[in-house]
Scaffold this motif. Structure first.
Motif, PDB file in Angstrom:
ATOM      1  N   UNK A  61     -43.103 -38.464 -65.873  1.00  0.00           N
ATOM      2  CA  UNK A  61     -43.523 -37.542 -64.811  1.00  0.00           C
ATOM      3  C   UNK A  61     -44.974 -37.774 -64.420  1.00  0.00           C
ATOM      4  N   UNK A  62     -45.803 -38.096 -65.405  1.00  0.00           N
ATOM      5  CA  UNK A  62     -47.211 -38.366 -65.086  1.00  0.00           C
ATOM      6  C   UNK A  62     -47.331 -39.621 -64.230  1.00  0.00           C
ATOM      7  N   UNK A  63     -46.507 -40.616 -64.544  1.00  0.00           N
ATOM      8  CA  UNK A  63     -46.496 -41.831 -63.728  1.00  0.00           C
ATOM      9  C   UNK A  63     -46.117 -41.476 -62.295  1.00  0.00           C
ATOM     10  N   UNK A  64     -45.052 -40.680 -62.159  1.00  0.00           N
ATOM     11  CA  UNK A  64     -44.571 -40.304 -60.825  1.00  0.00           C
ATOM     12  C   UNK A  64     -45.644 -39.520 -60.076  1.00  0.00           C
ATOM     13  N   UNK A  65     -46.273 -38.576 -60.760  1.00  0.00           N
ATOM     14  CA  UNK A  65     -47.313 -37.790 -60.093  1.00  0.00           C
ATOM     15  C   UNK A  65     -48.491 -38.664 -59.673  1.00  0.00           C
ATOM     16  N   UNK A  77     -38.332 -42.417 -51.867  1.00  0.00           N
ATOM     17  CA  UNK A  77     -37.617 -41.215 -52.294  1.00  0.00           C
ATOM     18  C   UNK A  77     -37.951 -40.867 -53.749  1.00  0.00           C
ATOM     19  N   UNK A  78     -37.578 -39.657 -54.146  1.00  0.00           N
ATOM     20  CA  UNK A  78     -37.759 -39.255 -55.542  1.00  0.00           C
ATOM     21  C   UNK A  78     -36.992 -40.194 -56.473  1.00  0.00           C
ATOM     22  N   UNK A  79     -35.817 -40.646 -55.980  1.00  0.00           N
ATOM     23  CA  UNK A  79     -35.036 -41.585 -56.783  1.00  0.00           C
ATOM     24  C   UNK A  79     -35.805 -42.890 -56.988  1.00  0.00           C
ATOM     25  N   UNK A  80     -36.428 -43.394 -55.916  1.00  0.00           N
ATOM     26  CA  UNK A  80     -37.240 -44.613 -56.032  1.00  0.00           C
ATOM     27  C   UNK A  80     -38.329 -44.431 -57.082  1.00  0.00           C
ATOM     28  N   UNK A  81     -38.970 -43.255 -57.051  1.00  0.00           N
ATOM     29  CA  UNK A  81     -40.065 -42.987 -57.988  1.00  0.00           C
ATOM     30  C   UNK A  81     -39.549 -42.908 -59.422  1.00  0.00           C
ATOM     31  N   UNK A  82     -38.355 -42.340 -59.590  1.00  0.00           N
ATOM     32  CA  UNK A  82     -37.771 -42.241 -60.931  1.00  0.00           C
ATOM     33  C   UNK A  82     -37.479 -43.641 -61.486  1.00  0.00           C
ATOM     34  N   UNK A  83     -36.944 -44.521 -60.615  1.00  0.00           N
ATOM     35  CA  UNK A  83     -36.675 -45.903 -61.038  1.00  0.00           C
ATOM     36  C   UNK A  83     -37.981 -46.597 -61.395  1.00  0.00           C
TER      37      UNK A  83
END
Ligand SMILES: [Zn+2]
Length: 162
Positions: A61-65, A77-83
């Motif tokens: 989550x820190x990476x995504x943020x 997309x959020x999915x892209x960020x999760x990958x």
């Protein structure tokens, strides 16, 4: 880990394999008391050493943020960020170290982000590498262009190995 059937504390491993996510290991265990079998999942703990000297657990989550701001207004997309966060975790875990410096996490973000969105990559890289001038941007753009023209799709040269 206690046997889920009889609570006995001792078991032996009868099979272990790396899970599909590449970062955890599933072990098939047999209880030494009741002989029943159960599965455990093990993930090595991974800590991030911050510049302040503080240590905190690695967090996707820190990476995504950290990346989300660079992706504002971009078709990500959020999915892209999760990958992306998963790729980053797999990359930093391959070092095998239990504790990694925060800048290494940033470094691991650059490559998958450049493949995801070049504008977001330039934004992120400009902060991460502390770009000071137009030349810094030009060099980064030049490397993106080189990679596009010199390497076939799907076999891209890393940008970060310099
Ligand atoms: Zn048991």
């Amino acid at each position: 880990m206690n046997c889920p059937y009889c609570r006995n504390a001792d078991s032996r491993v009868v099979d272990s394999r790396v899970a599909d996510d590449g970062v955890s290991i599933r072990r098939r265990r047999q209880c030494t008391a009741c002989s029943r079998r159960f599965t455990t999942t093990e993930t090595a703990s991974l800590s991030v050493l911050k510049q302040s000297g503080a240590v905190e657990p690695f967090s996707r989550n820190k990476v995504i943020n950290g990346v989300r701001k660079a992706c504002q207004g971009r078709p990500v997309t959020d999915h892209d960020l999760a990958i992306l966060a998963q790729e980053v975790e797999e990359a930093v875990r391959t070092s095998g170290a239990a504790e990694i410096p925060a800048h290494q996490v940033g470094l691991a973000i650059l490559e998958p982000l450049s493949r995801l969105d070049e504008v977001a990559y330039l934004r992120f890289a400009s902060v991460y590498h502390n770009f000071q001038s137009l030349t810094d941007f030009e060099n980064a753009i030049g490397r993106l262009r080189d990679r596009r023209s010199n390497t076939p799709q799907g076999n891209q040269r890393p940008l970060t190995a310099e």
